[in-house]
Every structure is written in C-alpha cells, then in structure tokens.
Design an enzyme around this catalytic site. Structure first.
Site, mmCIF file in Angstrom:
data_model
loop_
_atom_site.group_PDB
_atom_site.id
_atom_site.type_symbol
_atom_site.label_atom_id
_atom_site.label_comp_id
_atom_site.label_asym_id
_atom_site.label_seq_id
_atom_site.Cartn_x
_atom_site.Cartn_y
_atom_site.Cartn_z
ATOM 1 N N GLU A 1 49.721 40.456 41.495
ATOM 2 C CA GLU A 1 49.505 39.192 42.209
ATOM 3 C C GLU A 1 50.502 38.115 41.804
ATOM 4 O OE1 GLU A 1 47.359 38.603 38.363
ATOM 5 O OE2 GLU A 1 47.731 40.290 39.719
ATOM 6 N N CYS B 1 46.313 44.919 34.216
ATOM 7 C CA CYS B 1 46.464 44.217 32.945
ATOM 8 C C CYS B 1 45.360 44.634 31.969
ATOM 9 C CB CYS B 1 46.514 42.707 33.161
ATOM 10 S SG CYS B 1 47.110 41.810 31.693
ATOM 11 N N HIS C 1 51.157 42.160 36.421
ATOM 12 C CA HIS C 1 50.287 41.489 37.388
ATOM 13 C C HIS C 1 50.885 41.592 38.795
ATOM 14 C CE1 HIS C 1 47.569 39.518 34.522
ATOM 15 N NE2 HIS C 1 48.625 39.502 33.730
#
Length: 197
Positions: free
Chosen positions: A181, A77, A179
């Site tokens: 995650e 990011c 992202h």
C-alpha cells in the site's frame, strides 16, 4: 468479491483499506471468525510487536482459524512474520504456516546499515503469479527490524545486510515483508495480482 482484512489491533491497517478502495474493492475490517471464513480473499496486514499481536489473535481464536483457511490469504509486514513458526522478537511462537524463523537484523557495521530497514529496495528472483508483470528492477517500500529467513517458500528476495525473504508462498498463503500500500504502482500491481488469483 468479499475481502476481509483481519483486525488484530496492529498499526497501518487503514492505509491497506484505502489502497483496496483505490482498486475498487470495499473490504471489511474484522476479527469475526465467520466473516473471515466466508471471505473470498483474506488480507493480514500490520505493523507492531509480535507477542502483543499473537496475544490478541489467541484471545479471538484467530490463531486456530488462520492456518486452516483455504481461500487466497495475504500476510503483509508483521502479517508475514506472524505466519512463520517463531520470531526472535520477544522469543515468540507464531502461527506456523511457514516453517521459517524470523530474525532480527544485526548489522556488521553500524555506520553502513541502520536498523530498522526503512525505505525503497528492490525485489529479485521473482516467482509465482503473485508477481506477474514485475521484474528484478521492481522497488517496494520497507519498514522493519526483523526479517524472514530464506527458504523453499521464498518467491522473491531482497538484500539489506543479507538476503531475506521479500515474499513467500505456500499453498493458498502468500506473504510480503514490504508494504504494497506504500509501494506505488508496484504495490498496486501485487495487490491486483493477489485479488485475481
């Protein structure tokens, strides 16, 4: 394996640590130059504003260290954008690992496209072992108002308003705008692939 997650007062770092923990990796969050230099893998995540982040990196001399690291390195990011040479966000010079410019999304029709780009979108034209096991139908989760231009270093594209670099690769440096995650099994696979490079 020693994994260092770079601390530079950017948001969203804790969720990256949790994602690594789910993979059985206990990473260390640090801005210590020696710890980062000796790590087997380095992850550079974050959400935030480019000039504030760069100011912290300079204060800690991380702007000198990062471009010279030799181990596998993963910017995520804001971490991807800071690896580029320049960002339109406050007209900011960045780390220059990738000779790529970061630009602001400008929708042609505001009723069709909102900025920031938030939500799930797919990756296309996937390349390199970082994306092993994934296809053009692989969706990842985005939250961003600025994007990295396409270049010879692009290893996956995403389209929102225009095509932009979803992921990039140069030497030991990998970078991703979305992202991992927050991207479910696809994001988990990308993190696993990175850790096994």
């Amino acid at each position: 394996m020693q994994v260092a997650v770079i601390k530079y007062n950017a948001g969203n770092v804790q969720s990256v640590l949790y994602a690594l923990e789910r993979l059985g990796v206990e990473a260390v969050l640090t801005d210590d130059l020696e710890v980062i230099s000796k790590a087997d893998r380095v992850i550079f995540p974050g959400q935030g504003e480019a000039s504030t982040a760069m100011r912290y990196l300079k204060e800690k001399q991380l702007d000198q260290l990062i471009p010279n690291l030799k181990q596998p390195f993963f910017g995520v990011c804001l971490g991807q954008q800071l690896l580029c040479e320049h960002s339109e966000e406050n007209d900011n010079a960045c780390l220059g690992v990738f000779p790529v410019k970061v630009k602001k999304f400008i929708p042609e029709n505001i009723s069709d496209f909102k900025v920031p780009h938030v939500g799930w979108n797919n990756l296309t034209e996937l390349k390199t072992p970082l994306l092993k096991g994934l296809t053009d139908e692989s969706f990842v989760y985005y939250v961003h108002s600025f994007y990295c231009e396409l270049s010879d270093y692009t290893i996956a594209k995403t389209n929102y308003i225009l095509d932009f670099a979803g992921l990039m690769h140069k030497d030991n440096f990998y970078a991703m705008q979305a992202h991992p995650e927050k991207s479910g099994l696809v994001g988990e696979r990308i993190l696993k692939n990175f850790l096994s490079l």
